[in-house]
Design a protein around this motif. Structure first.
Motif, PDB file in Angstrom:
ATOM      1  N   GLU A 222      38.615  36.923  45.978  1.00 13.87           N
ATOM      2  CA  GLU A 222      37.988  36.617  45.211  1.00 13.87           C
ATOM      3  C   GLU A 222      39.408  36.135  44.547  1.00 13.87           C
ATOM      4  O   GLU A 222      40.466  37.577  43.767  1.00 13.87           O
ATOM      5  CB  GLU A 222      37.374  37.400  44.441  1.00 13.87           C
ATOM      6  N   PHE A 239      27.844  44.915  54.397  1.00 11.29           N
ATOM      7  CA  PHE A 239      28.838  45.109  54.690  1.00 11.29           C
ATOM      8  C   PHE A 239      30.036  43.948  54.427  1.00 11.29           C
ATOM      9  O   PHE A 239      31.022  43.767  54.851  1.00 11.29           O
ATOM     10  CB  PHE A 239      29.211  45.326  56.272  1.00 11.29           C
ATOM     11  N   VAL A 244      40.508  41.180  46.261  1.00  7.86           N
ATOM     12  CA  VAL A 244      40.315  39.960  44.758  1.00  7.86           C
ATOM     13  C   VAL A 244      42.285  40.205  44.760  1.00  7.86           C
ATOM     14  O   VAL A 244      42.770  41.273  44.226  1.00  7.86           O
ATOM     15  CB  VAL A 244      39.683  41.513  44.238  1.00  7.86           C
ATOM     16  N   CYS A 245      42.510  38.688  44.788  1.00  7.57           N
ATOM     17  CA  CYS A 245      43.818  38.202  44.491  1.00  7.57           C
ATOM     18  C   CYS A 245      44.460  37.770  43.192  1.00  7.57           C
ATOM     19  O   CYS A 245      45.195  37.931  42.538  1.00  7.57           O
ATOM     20  CB  CYS A 245      44.554  38.030  45.639  1.00  7.57           C
ATOM     21  N   VAL A 266      26.242  45.078  39.770  1.00  5.87           N
ATOM     22  CA  VAL A 266      27.295  44.734  40.713  1.00  5.87           C
ATOM     23  C   VAL A 266      27.247  46.071  41.285  1.00  5.87           C
ATOM     24  O   VAL A 266      27.377  45.927  42.792  1.00  5.87           O
ATOM     25  CB  VAL A 266      28.481  44.901  40.318  1.00  5.87           C
ATOM     26  N   MET A 267      27.469  47.606  40.949  1.00  5.03           N
ATOM     27  CA  MET A 267      27.177  48.438  41.811  1.00  5.03           C
ATOM     28  C   MET A 267      26.089  48.798  42.240  1.00  5.03           C
ATOM     29  O   MET A 267      26.216  49.452  43.732  1.00  5.03           O
ATOM     30  CB  MET A 267      27.346  49.525  40.770  1.00  5.03           C
ATOM     31  N   VAL A 270      26.822  47.073  45.721  1.00  2.00           N
ATOM     32  CA  VAL A 270      27.865  47.684  46.271  1.00  2.00           C
ATOM     33  C   VAL A 270      27.194  48.435  47.132  1.00  2.00           C
ATOM     34  O   VAL A 270      27.833  48.896  48.266  1.00  2.00           O
ATOM     35  CB  VAL A 270      28.851  48.351  45.428  1.00  2.00           C
ATOM     36  N   ARG A 274      26.613  47.709  51.100  1.00  2.00           N
ATOM     37  CA  ARG A 274      27.661  48.161  51.090  1.00  2.00           C
ATOM     38  C   ARG A 274      28.969  47.130  51.357  1.00  2.00           C
ATOM     39  O   ARG A 274      29.763  47.474  52.505  1.00  2.00           O
ATOM     40  CB  ARG A 274      27.361  48.944  53.417  1.00  2.00           C
ATOM     41  N   LEU A 275      29.186  46.959  50.201  1.00  2.00           N
ATOM     42  CA  LEU A 275      30.749  45.906  50.111  1.00  2.00           C
ATOM     43  C   LEU A 275      31.872  46.739  50.013  1.00  2.00           C
ATOM     44  O   LEU A 275      31.513  47.952  49.048  1.00  2.00           O
ATOM     45  CB  LEU A 275      29.810  45.106  48.507  1.00  2.00           C
ATOM     46  N   GLU A 276      32.409  45.992  50.134  1.00  2.00           N
ATOM     47  CA  GLU A 276      34.087  46.570  49.821  1.00  2.00           C
ATOM     48  C   GLU A 276      34.193  45.600  48.952  1.00  2.00           C
ATOM     49  O   GLU A 276      34.689  44.372  49.576  1.00  2.00           O
ATOM     50  CB  GLU A 276      34.687  47.012  50.864  1.00  2.00           C
ATOM     51  N   ILE A 277      34.534  45.941  48.004  1.00  2.00           N
ATOM     52  CA  ILE A 277      35.996  44.874  46.988  1.00  2.00           C
ATOM     53  C   ILE A 277      37.190  45.691  46.743  1.00  2.00           C
ATOM     54  O   ILE A 277      36.791  46.606  45.901  1.00  2.00           O
ATOM     55  CB  ILE A 277      35.213  44.911  45.762  1.00  2.00           C
ATOM     56  N   ARG A 278      38.248  44.852  46.966  1.00  2.00           N
ATOM     57  CA  ARG A 278      39.500  45.603  46.902  1.00  2.00           C
ATOM     58  C   ARG A 278      40.348  44.718  46.252  1.00  2.00           C
ATOM     59  O   ARG A 278      40.881  43.564  46.818  1.00  2.00           O
ATOM     60  CB  ARG A 278      39.831  46.261  48.160  1.00  2.00           C
ATOM     61  N   GLY A 279      41.060  44.941  45.043  1.00  2.00           N
ATOM     62  CA  GLY A 279      42.488  44.472  44.563  1.00  2.00           C
ATOM     63  C   GLY A 279      43.593  44.357  45.783  1.00  2.00           C
ATOM     64  O   GLY A 279      43.664  46.077  46.318  1.00  2.00           O
ATOM     65  N   PHE A 280      44.377  43.801  45.185  1.00  2.00           N
ATOM     66  CA  PHE A 280      45.819  44.083  45.633  1.00  2.00           C
ATOM     67  C   PHE A 280      46.306  42.876  45.358  1.00  2.00           C
ATOM     68  O   PHE A 280      46.325  41.533  44.955  1.00  2.00           O
ATOM     69  CB  PHE A 280      45.740  43.874  47.655  1.00  2.00           C
TER      70      PHE A 280
ATOM     71  N   VAL B 270      39.999  46.059  38.903  1.00  2.00           N
ATOM     72  CA  VAL B 270      39.853  46.458  40.188  1.00  2.00           C
ATOM     73  C   VAL B 270      40.962  45.652  40.975  1.00  2.00           C
ATOM     74  O   VAL B 270      42.371  45.524  41.833  1.00  2.00           O
ATOM     75  CB  VAL B 270      38.706  45.495  40.997  1.00  2.00           C
ATOM     76  N   LEU B 271      41.323  44.032  40.084  1.00  2.00           N
ATOM     77  CA  LEU B 271      43.008  43.407  40.627  1.00  2.00           C
ATOM     78  C   LEU B 271      44.039  44.231  39.926  1.00  2.00           C
ATOM     79  O   LEU B 271      44.972  44.591  41.089  1.00  2.00           O
ATOM     80  CB  LEU B 271      42.952  42.390  39.710  1.00  2.00           C
ATOM     81  N   ARG B 274      45.162  47.761  41.629  1.00  2.00           N
ATOM     82  CA  ARG B 274      44.391  47.396  42.962  1.00  2.00           C
ATOM     83  C   ARG B 274      43.359  48.649  43.709  1.00  2.00           C
ATOM     84  O   ARG B 274      43.077  49.140  44.298  1.00  2.00           O
ATOM     85  CB  ARG B 274      45.898  47.869  44.028  1.00  2.00           C
ATOM     86  N   LEU B 275      41.982  48.651  42.964  1.00  2.00           N
ATOM     87  CA  LEU B 275      41.098  49.974  43.241  1.00  2.00           C
ATOM     88  C   LEU B 275      40.669  48.931  44.806  1.00  2.00           C
ATOM     89  O   LEU B 275      40.361  47.944  44.367  1.00  2.00           O
ATOM     90  CB  LEU B 275      40.156  49.758  42.321  1.00  2.00           C
ATOM     91  N   ILE B 277      36.732  49.781  45.692  1.00  2.00           N
ATOM     92  CA  ILE B 277      35.084  50.049  45.718  1.00  2.00           C
ATOM     93  C   ILE B 277      34.362  49.459  47.064  1.00  2.00           C
ATOM     94  O   ILE B 277      34.413  48.857  47.055  1.00  2.00           O
ATOM     95  CB  ILE B 277      34.586  49.314  44.639  1.00  2.00           C
ATOM     96  N   ARG B 278      34.015  50.616  47.615  1.00  2.00           N
ATOM     97  CA  ARG B 278      33.579  50.552  48.390  1.00  2.00           C
ATOM     98  C   ARG B 278      32.022  51.828  48.796  1.00  2.00           C
ATOM     99  O   ARG B 278      32.156  52.936  48.470  1.00  2.00           O
ATOM    100  CB  ARG B 278      33.978  50.629  49.985  1.00  2.00           C
ATOM    101  N   GLY B 279      30.408  50.808  48.950  1.00  2.00           N
ATOM    102  CA  GLY B 279      29.368  51.283  48.998  1.00  2.00           C
ATOM    103  C   GLY B 279      29.033  52.193  50.448  1.00  2.00           C
ATOM    104  O   GLY B 279      29.987  50.764  51.536  1.00  2.00           O
TER     105      GLY B 279
END
Lengths: 344, 344
Positions: A222, A239, A244-245, A266-267, A270, A274-280, B270-271, B274-275, B277-279
């Protein structure tokens, strides 16, 4: 050595919504001789990147905003022009966070020697630099693509997106790129080797994306947000991973979009998938730097990765070029040639 | 051995919004003698859990819905009543996915022997069962709390939330619980040992939550969604982790809430922070089972973890009890005493 005539671009005004070239001010001022323990840099190539929009605003983010009246922040390939620092000889090529200026002083902190310099030297700002590392590390740490999976990325002709797609291919995945307009989509397939490309401006974008991902989406890298994210969400497999950058489609927004409020949707996705959404940001994964250099450097040397640059001449044209970049009006990695004699 | 008179609760209608007791139907029918290789189970205690709301609906989720007219799904502590299966002697206590019924047949598949049986035996449905494992594994795999961090959980008097908070304390964290009403909040602090408790029904809930988390939130264990999530989001620290195992506040919703659409706000958080979020569902982390038994079993045996049950008598009262559970109208782990002589 004598004061060096120099150009600098200052942030004059914080934009409301889409930035305009006159949010910046171009000034001319000499940069003095370096004192003891310092050196003077001549900027050769300035990098323009979407994150710069964030630096123009005062909101909470991972980096502090540029103060009004300060030189706009940015990374560049520079040459040591003169030096009174024992570690830095004149003529050395470096990567520097010098900002939007044609010359600057430095005490050496944070400079990265480009030795050997990549060819073209601007690769240090793109596929071999921060954007390439963003793609590589985000995939390595969060995306974790496995052979046979489908990897989707937007802004896919940009240096992050194009690297994501090509790494996905090299890892044995199906790579689907999203870009604005048929020309960019053609480039994705013909130049960068994506398996499929989808034009987010098409009225039936969501249907086209669905058709391009017959097995769903396992990794969505993303970097745009907004409407593309809404089209991607229903296609994410169980999964799926979402590094998210960036959120370039949202950066200029002044208001939230109208309702309904889709956060519960969205939640729910998730949870149930079982999604993984992660910012970095790229510096979070500095430990990937050696792997990045070895793998991406190797693929480039072997001719297994393509690149594409959009070159702009003259620092005074950087403000308009950044505005264009944020609007998706250019193709490839955007670099500004600051020194007339900058090497390729 | 002879047919056993039995009660079963069938799903009669898929609820629109909040379920009602008459979405279920209580029927009586004998369960026949077990044939060769099978055994007959007498249900002692039935577990009621929020996930059951999902089984009542036809929507896409991680488990298939209960068909209309079928016995409602659920886990229970059962006793082997009679057996023609070599591995299962009469009298054995087991954990079974037998559904809402007082007696059932089984070929042994999926049965878990309760040997030694915990005391009370209902702990196998709560802190030592699926809810406790959900709390333990979600924290271990996604929450990853470090000493000194702040861990927040909602529905905190429930068996998942209470276990999350107590594990957080045992790991050296600050534990903040969210619950509905002052009585539950008092229990959180006095019975379960949370550092602070916040009533989500208070008109100034968001302000109270902010005050209870002076150092922000590092782990938010999400099992409710909705308005609580909106209050938590601005308090999440950089690199905060959000395991998502339930969304009970959303399960009965028939429409999305009104706008604006806050998805871009979530993605921006999230961005920029840098969170992660994971189901997950508990079975994703089955490899944590041994650690779970050792650690949580040990803490319980040492008297370092408190539990709380809400006991309902009679299977015919299970429908109303599930409706109450989903509305937050009971406190603690909800179990239904199905056999009049069920052991504690």
């Amino acid at each position: 050595m004598a004061p060096l005539p120099a150009t600098a671009v200052l942030l004059r005004r914080r934009p409301e919504g889409e930035p305009r070239p006159d949010d910046f001010e171009v000034v001319h001022r000499p940069v003095p001789d370096p004192g003891a323990g310092t050196l003077r840099l001549e900027t050769l190539w300035l990098s323009l990147d979407p994150y710069m929009r964030g630096r123009m605003s005062a909101g909470r983010s991972y980096a502090k905003p540029v103060d009004l009246g300060d030189v706009m922040a940015g990374q560049a390939v520079c040459r040591v022009e003169s030096s009174r620092h024992p570690d830095w000889a004149p003529g050395t090529l470096v990567l520097a966070g010098c900002g939007w200026c044609s010359a600057s002083l430095s005490d050496g902190t944070g400079l990265v020697r480009l030795d050997p310099a990549p060819a073209p030297v601007t690769a240090a700002l793109g596929v071999l630099g921060m954007p390439g590392m963003t793609a590589y590390a985000g995939l390595a740490e969060i995306g974790r693509p496995k052979a046979g999976e489908t990897v989707v990325v937007a802004a896919a002709t940009g240096p992050v997106g194009a690297t994501v797609g090509q790494i996905a291919k090299l890892r044995g995945c199906r790579a689907v790129g999203i870009a604005g307009g048929p020309d960019k989509c053609r480039l994705l397939v013909e130049h960068f080797g994506f398996d499929a490309a989808v034009d987010h401006r098409a009225p039936d974008f969501a249907e086209r994306l669905t058709a391009a991902c017959p097995g769903g989406i396992d990794v969505y890298f993303e970097n745009v947000g907004g409407a593309v994210w809404e089209a991607v969400l229903p296609l994410l497999n169980d999964f799926a991973r979402v590094p998210v950058c960036g959120l370039v489609a949202q950066y200029n927004a002044t208001d939230l979009p109208p309702g309904p409020n889709r956060v519960p949707e969205v939640m729910r996705a998730v949870l149930s998938r079982r999604l993984e959404i992660r910012g970095f940001i790229v510096w979070d994964f500095a430990h990937q730097q050696d792997n990045f250099r070895r793998e991406v450097g190797g693929w480039l040397a072997e001719g297994r990765m393509a690149t594409l640059e959009h070159r702009v001449s003259g620092l005074e044209n950087a403000p308009a070029a950044l505005v264009d970049l944020l609007a998706g009006r250019n193709t490839g990695k955007v670099v500004v040639k600051v020194a007339a004699d900058a090497p390729d």
